[in-house]
Design a protein around this motif. Structure first.
Motif, short mmCIF file in Angstrom:
data_model
loop_
_atom_site.label_atom_id
_atom_site.label_comp_id
_atom_site.label_asym_id
_atom_site.label_seq_id
_atom_site.Cartn_x
_atom_site.Cartn_y
_atom_site.Cartn_z
N LEU A 10 58.86 5.41 -49.77
CA LEU A 10 58.74 6.86 -49.59
C LEU A 10 59.97 7.59 -50.14
CD1 LEU A 10 57.10 7.11 -46.05
CD2 LEU A 10 56.16 7.99 -48.20
N ALA A 11 61.13 7.02 -49.93
CA ALA A 11 62.35 7.64 -50.46
C ALA A 11 62.34 7.64 -51.98
CB ALA A 11 63.57 6.89 -49.93
N TYR A 12 61.86 6.54 -52.57
CA TYR A 12 61.77 6.46 -54.04
C TYR A 12 60.78 7.49 -54.58
CZ TYR A 12 60.40 4.57 -58.59
OH TYR A 12 60.10 4.44 -59.92
N LEU A 20 56.62 15.31 -51.53
CA LEU A 20 56.37 14.32 -50.47
C LEU A 20 57.47 14.31 -49.42
CD1 LEU A 20 54.07 12.19 -50.12
CD2 LEU A 20 55.71 10.47 -50.88
N ILE A 21 58.58 14.94 -49.68
CA ILE A 21 59.72 14.89 -48.75
C ILE A 21 59.40 15.70 -47.49
CG2 ILE A 21 62.13 15.53 -48.43
CD1 ILE A 21 62.57 15.05 -51.39
N TRP A 35 51.63 5.77 -43.53
CA TRP A 35 51.77 4.89 -44.68
C TRP A 35 51.85 3.43 -44.25
CZ3 TRP A 35 53.20 5.94 -50.12
CH2 TRP A 35 52.86 7.24 -50.51
N CYS A 36 52.50 3.17 -43.12
CA CYS A 36 52.57 1.79 -42.62
C CYS A 36 51.19 1.30 -42.22
CB CYS A 36 53.53 1.71 -41.44
SG CYS A 36 55.27 1.86 -41.88
N VAL A 62 50.91 10.60 -64.35
CA VAL A 62 49.67 11.03 -65.01
C VAL A 62 48.82 11.96 -64.17
CG1 VAL A 62 49.60 8.88 -66.34
CG2 VAL A 62 48.33 9.02 -64.19
N SER A 63 49.08 12.07 -62.86
CA SER A 63 48.22 12.88 -62.00
C SER A 63 48.97 14.12 -61.50
CB SER A 63 47.73 12.06 -60.81
OG SER A 63 47.00 12.89 -59.90
N PRO A 64 48.30 15.27 -61.48
CA PRO A 64 48.94 16.48 -60.94
C PRO A 64 48.89 16.55 -59.41
CG PRO A 64 46.75 17.03 -61.72
CD PRO A 64 46.97 15.58 -62.06
N TYR A 65 48.16 15.60 -58.80
CA TYR A 65 47.98 15.64 -57.35
C TYR A 65 49.07 14.83 -56.64
CZ TYR A 65 43.41 17.35 -58.78
OH TYR A 65 42.41 18.08 -59.37
N GLN A 66 49.39 15.28 -55.45
CA GLN A 66 50.40 14.57 -54.65
C GLN A 66 49.91 13.18 -54.31
OE1 GLN A 66 52.12 16.86 -51.42
NE2 GLN A 66 52.20 15.04 -50.12
N ILE A 67 50.80 12.22 -54.39
CA ILE A 67 50.42 10.83 -54.18
C ILE A 67 50.04 10.58 -52.73
CG2 ILE A 67 52.79 10.05 -53.70
CD1 ILE A 67 52.07 7.46 -55.24
N LEU A 68 49.02 9.72 -52.56
CA LEU A 68 48.55 9.30 -51.24
C LEU A 68 48.65 7.77 -51.16
CD1 LEU A 68 45.32 11.50 -51.02
CD2 LEU A 68 47.51 11.93 -49.87
N PRO A 69 48.60 7.21 -49.96
CA PRO A 69 48.60 5.75 -49.84
C PRO A 69 47.48 5.08 -50.65
CG PRO A 69 49.02 6.73 -47.70
CD PRO A 69 48.69 7.86 -48.62
N ALA A 70 46.34 5.77 -50.75
CA ALA A 70 45.22 5.19 -51.52
C ALA A 70 45.56 5.01 -52.98
CB ALA A 70 43.98 6.08 -51.38
N ASP A 71 46.48 5.84 -53.50
CA ASP A 71 46.85 5.73 -54.91
C ASP A 71 47.70 4.49 -55.18
OD1 ASP A 71 45.58 8.18 -55.59
OD2 ASP A 71 47.27 9.26 -54.69
N ILE A 72 48.15 3.83 -54.16
CA ILE A 72 48.83 2.54 -54.30
C ILE A 72 47.89 1.41 -53.89
CG2 ILE A 72 50.76 1.13 -53.45
CD1 ILE A 72 52.36 3.69 -53.15
#
Length: 232
Positions: A10-12, A20-21, A35-36, A62-72
């Protein structure tokens, strides 16, 4: 990933996408808990190509949307599926009569492959791109004339009569009827003819395959066989 690894992730990600902060301590704790819960079974990295940070960076790039856990989680599942698709179960080293141990070793190997800790085991090819077919295999094929030994081919005759009839006709120099479409039962090339019946509504019905092709199909194949040399 462990809790501290997800916190580091999350920090990265926060350095790459400040959206995301979370500055509020409660919100940050809730975010980490979510996220855990969703990425607890996804590793941070494996020895063979997976890295959650790379997946996160690729999404942010590549995505304009904020990252979600599903994106990993989605790339991780794709990584697992790809590795298992390339894996061929090797023969276990345990006693084959010990069914429990045999199954346990197979399952353990598959899990290790899917987890990225072991490379997929692939069956070796019988031919080489540079050296051609193995000389021993080539001699064996010349000896038996087919990858199916004659004794095995003869034993299969009762179970595939259409193919047996086709092979017998070709061996006798007759035209290969299954190389053309049957105009009576509409069987496509390579498919056996079927018994065609006309129903009360006038429609054609055919279910049971025939061991021999329809006469019209034989005539059509013979006509094509005569035309081919002339065209050549």
């Amino acid at each position: 990933m462990e809790r501290r690894e997800i916190a580091a992730l999350l920090a990265y990600v926060g350095r790459l996408d400040p959206r995301l902060i979370r500055t509020d301590e409660g919100e940050a704790r809730d975010q980490l808990d979510r996220w855990c819960e969703l990425l607890g079974d996804v590793p941070m990295a494996t020895p063979h190509g997976w890295d959650a940070r790379v997946a996160a960076r690729q999404h942010i790039r590549v995505s304009p949307y904020q990252i979600l856990p599903a994106d990993i989680a989605r790339p991780w599942e794709s990584y697992r599926r790809d590795r298992l698709a390339r894996h061929t179960d090797p023969t276990p080293s345990v006693d084959p009569d010990d069914q429990a141990a045999w199954t346990a070793e197979l399952v353990g190997t598959r899990r290790a492959v899917a987890a990225g800790t072991v490379q997929p085991a692939q069956s070796g090819a019988i031919t080489s791109g540079r050296d051609g077919i193995d000389p021993t295999l080539e001699a064996r094929l010349r000896e038996i004339g087919s990858c199916i030994p004659p004794a095995a081919r003869a034993a299969l005759v009762p179970y595939r009569p259409a193919r047996a009839a086709r092979e017998a006709a070709v061996a006798q120099g007759q035209p290969d009827a299954l190389s053309v479409r049957c105009e009576w039962c509409l069987a496509q090339p390579g498919e056996p003819c079927r018994r065609r019946r006309i129903g009360p509504d006038g429609g054609a019905r055919g279910i049971a395959p025939r061991a021999t092709p329809h006469p019209g199909r034989l005539d059509l194949a013979a006509a094509q066989q005569v035309q081919q040399p002339a065209m050549a």
